[in-house]
Design a protein around this motif. Structure first.
Motif, PDB file in Angstrom:
ATOM      1  N   ASN A 260       0.834  -1.212   0.000  1.00  0.00           N
ATOM      2  CA  ASN A 260       0.000   0.000   0.000  1.00  0.00           C
ATOM      3  C   ASN A 260       0.865   1.257   0.000  1.00  0.00           C
ATOM      4  N   MET A 261       1.971   1.184   0.792  1.00  0.00           N
ATOM      5  CA  MET A 261       2.870   2.335   0.838  1.00  0.00           C
ATOM      6  C   MET A 261       3.495   2.575  -0.536  1.00  0.00           C
ATOM      7  N   ALA A 262       3.891   1.500  -1.208  1.00  0.00           N
ATOM      8  CA  ALA A 262       4.475   1.644  -2.548  1.00  0.00           C
ATOM      9  C   ALA A 262       3.469   2.225  -3.524  1.00  0.00           C
ATOM     10  N   ALA A 263       2.213   1.752  -3.412  1.00  0.00           N
ATOM     11  CA  ALA A 263       1.171   2.278  -4.293  1.00  0.00           C
ATOM     12  C   ALA A 263       0.933   3.761  -4.027  1.00  0.00           C
ATOM     13  N   SER A 264       0.932   4.117  -2.739  1.00  0.00           N
ATOM     14  CA  SER A 264       0.725   5.546  -2.399  1.00  0.00           C
ATOM     15  C   SER A 264       1.873   6.393  -2.911  1.00  0.00           C
ATOM     16  N   LEU A 265       3.100   5.902  -2.770  1.00  0.00           N
ATOM     17  CA  LEU A 265       4.258   6.645  -3.252  1.00  0.00           C
ATOM     18  C   LEU A 265       4.213   6.790  -4.771  1.00  0.00           C
ATOM     19  N   GLN A 266       3.793   5.694  -5.452  1.00  0.00           N
ATOM     20  CA  GLN A 266       3.688   5.772  -6.914  1.00  0.00           C
ATOM     21  C   GLN A 266       2.662   6.833  -7.326  1.00  0.00           C
ATOM     22  N   PHE A 267       1.552   6.880  -6.573  1.00  0.00           N
ATOM     23  CA  PHE A 267       0.515   7.867  -6.884  1.00  0.00           C
ATOM     24  C   PHE A 267       1.034   9.293  -6.662  1.00  0.00           C
ATOM     25  N   ILE A 268       1.752   9.459  -5.517  1.00  0.00           N
ATOM     26  CA  ILE A 268       2.287  10.788  -5.195  1.00  0.00           C
ATOM     27  C   ILE A 268       3.334  11.209  -6.245  1.00  0.00           C
ATOM     28  N   ILE A 269       4.207  10.279  -6.579  1.00  0.00           N
ATOM     29  CA  ILE A 269       5.250  10.583  -7.565  1.00  0.00           C
ATOM     30  C   ILE A 269       4.632  10.904  -8.919  1.00  0.00           C
ATOM     31  N   HIS A 270       3.577  10.144  -9.248  1.00  0.00           N
ATOM     32  CA  HIS A 270       2.900  10.416 -10.520  1.00  0.00           C
ATOM     33  C   HIS A 270       2.319  11.822 -10.527  1.00  0.00           C
ATOM     34  N   ASP A 271       1.711  12.200  -9.376  1.00  0.00           N
ATOM     35  CA  ASP A 271       1.142  13.559  -9.281  1.00  0.00           C
ATOM     36  C   ASP A 271       2.243  14.612  -9.374  1.00  0.00           C
ATOM     37  N   VAL A 272       3.334  14.382  -8.681  1.00  0.00           N
ATOM     38  CA  VAL A 272       4.449  15.336  -8.712  1.00  0.00           C
ATOM     39  C   VAL A 272       4.997  15.467 -10.130  1.00  0.00           C
ATOM     40  N   ALA A 273       5.138  14.331 -10.797  1.00  0.00           N
ATOM     41  CA  ALA A 273       5.648  14.356 -12.170  1.00  0.00           C
ATOM     42  C   ALA A 273       4.698  15.117 -13.089  1.00  0.00           C
ATOM     43  N   GLU A 274       3.395  14.907 -12.871  1.00  0.00           N
ATOM     44  CA  GLU A 274       2.396  15.617 -13.686  1.00  0.00           C
ATOM     45  C   GLU A 274       2.488  17.123 -13.462  1.00  0.00           C
ATOM     46  N   VAL A 275       2.622  17.521 -12.183  1.00  0.00           N
ATOM     47  CA  VAL A 275       2.708  18.966 -11.858  1.00  0.00           C
ATOM     48  C   VAL A 275       3.975  19.575 -12.464  1.00  0.00           C
ATOM     49  N   LEU A 276       5.071  18.858 -12.325  1.00  0.00           N
ATOM     50  CA  LEU A 276       6.336  19.374 -12.870  1.00  0.00           C
ATOM     51  C   LEU A 276       6.278  19.476 -14.399  1.00  0.00           C
ATOM     52  N   ASP A 277       5.593  18.507 -15.014  1.00  0.00           N
ATOM     53  CA  ASP A 277       5.475  18.549 -16.483  1.00  0.00           C
ATOM     54  C   ASP A 277       4.657  19.769 -16.931  1.00  0.00           C
ATOM     55  N   GLN A 278       3.582  20.052 -16.188  1.00  0.00           N
ATOM     56  CA  GLN A 278       2.766  21.227 -16.515  1.00  0.00           C
ATOM     57  C   GLN A 278       3.555  22.523 -16.312  1.00  0.00           C
ATOM     58  N   MET A 279       4.326  22.550 -15.220  1.00  0.00           N
ATOM     59  CA  MET A 279       5.127  23.737 -14.948  1.00  0.00           C
ATOM     60  C   MET A 279       6.202  23.912 -16.013  1.00  0.00           C
ATOM     61  N   ALA A 280       6.721  22.773 -16.514  1.00  0.00           N
ATOM     62  CA  ALA A 280       7.719  22.864 -17.577  1.00  0.00           C
ATOM     63  C   ALA A 280       7.115  23.452 -18.839  1.00  0.00           C
ATOM     64  N   ASN A 281       5.815  23.319 -19.010  1.00  0.00           N
ATOM     65  CA  ASN A 281       5.129  23.874 -20.149  1.00  0.00           C
ATOM     66  C   ASN A 281       4.554  25.275 -19.836  1.00  0.00           C
ATOM     67  N   ALA A 282       5.112  25.914 -18.808  1.00  0.00           N
ATOM     68  CA  ALA A 282       4.737  27.273 -18.408  1.00  0.00           C
ATOM     69  C   ALA A 282       3.348  27.369 -17.833  1.00  0.00           C
ATOM     70  N   ASN A 283       2.830  26.258 -17.380  1.00  0.00           N
ATOM     71  CA  ASN A 283       1.522  26.269 -16.736  1.00  0.00           C
ATOM     72  C   ASN A 283       1.745  26.244 -15.231  1.00  0.00           C
ATOM     73  N   PHE A 284       1.790  27.472 -14.637  1.00  0.00           N
ATOM     74  CA  PHE A 284       2.044  27.554 -13.219  1.00  0.00           C
ATOM     75  C   PHE A 284       0.766  27.573 -12.391  1.00  0.00           C
ATOM     76  N   ALA A 285      -0.352  27.474 -13.080  1.00  0.00           N
ATOM     77  CA  ALA A 285      -1.632  27.501 -12.380  1.00  0.00           C
ATOM     78  C   ALA A 285      -1.923  26.158 -11.674  1.00  0.00           C
ATOM     79  N   VAL A 286      -1.229  25.123 -12.078  1.00  0.00           N
ATOM     80  CA  VAL A 286      -1.495  23.821 -11.481  1.00  0.00           C
ATOM     81  C   VAL A 286      -1.148  23.791 -10.018  1.00  0.00           C
TER      82      VAL A 286
END
Length: 286
Positions: A260-286
């Motif tokens: 469960n901890m691994a699944a939660s970390l994967q979810f968190i990392i996925h969210d972080v990666a998504e946010v960073l990807d949006q920010m890399a595309n100049a979308n700071f509203a995320v």
């Protein structure tokens, strides 16, 4: 049994195993105790019914022979003082024999011995009656009466005496044979029970070792697998499968928590990666 143990918590599993081993040791102790009781009772029976009674029969035979010797002296001696002394001895010997003979009845454990005992008891009535008659006739210095008493003793009393004495001897021989037979049986029982105890102890040891190894392997094996997976997990591998634990104990719960901890970390990392990807595309509203 191992499958049942695997469904228990580690603490309960160990407690159950220790209780099982304690029960086995108790059973072994009970077998040993029963063996000792059986052996002691059989040994006591052999001594009471065969060993001690042989001595009792021997004493009775000796008293019976002494009674006859006193009677022969009474009708054979010429001095009245010696005759009077033998008359007293005869009464003493007869009383001693009667006590010894009556005490034998309780140790007549076989039908053959009981039959012989009853035959001797009936023969003794005729013997004492005839002996009393001979003693009354021959307890004198009158040689003519003594001669008559001696003839009666030789012709009438001796056959009865020999019959009684032979029956007593036969009782003793039966006691010896039966005692030896029971002794042999006891030896066989001791060997059989000893083998049984060895088998039970050996089986208990093997079972205890097998149970200990099974419990140890069921705990140590999953722990080693979990440890190896956590090492990889610590290095960032969140996707590799975790080891499957077949038991339903604390280890299984630990694996579930880690998954469960691994699944939660994967979810968190996925969210972080998504946010960073949006920010890399100049979308700071995320």
């Amino acid at each position: 049994m191992l499958k049942k143990l695997n469904n228990l918590q580690i603490r309960d599993r160990l407690i159950h195993a220790f209780v099982t081993i304690a029960c086995i040791l108790t059973a072994v102790s009970a077998v040993i105790l029963i063996t000792m009781i059986v052996m002691s009772r059989l040994y006591a029976s052999v001594l009471t019914n065969y060993g001690f009674s042989q001595g009792d029969i021997g004493r009775a035979m000796a008293q019976f022979a002494d009674t006859r010797s006193a009677m022969r002296g009474i009708i054979g001696y010429d001095e009245q003082s010696a005759i009077d002394k033998l008359l007293e001895d005869r009464v003493e010997y007869k009383d001693s024999f009667t006590k010894e003979f009556n005490a034998l009845e309780s140790s007549m454990v076989t039908e053959e011995n009981k039959q012989l005992y009853n035959e001797i008891k009936a023969e003794l009535e005729d013997y004492w009656e005839l002996e009393e008659e001979i003693v009354n006739l021959g307890s004198t210095t009158d040689r003519e009466k003594c001669k008559i008493a001696q003839d009666m003793a030789l012709g009438e009393l001796v056959p009865i005496y020999e019959e009684i004495y032979n029956d007593l001897t036969q009782i003793m021989e039966i006691k010896v044979d039966k005692g030896q037979e029971v002794s042999n049986t006891l030896a066989i029982i001791i060997i059989a029970l000893t083998v049984l105890i060895i088998i039970v102890i050996t089986g208990s040891i093997i079972f205890a070792i097998s149970l200990g190894k099974s419990i140890a392997n069921s705990i140590a094996g999953p722990i080693d697998q979990i440890k190896a997976r956590l090492d990889i997990f610590a290095k960032g591998d969140l996707s590799s499968p975790f080891p499957t634990v077949e038991t339903k104990d604390e280890l299984a719960e630990m694996v579930d928590v880690t998954v469960n901890m691994a699944a939660s970390l994967q979810f968190i990392i996925h969210d972080v990666a998504e946010v960073l990807d949006q920010m890399a595309n100049a979308n700071f509203a995320v």
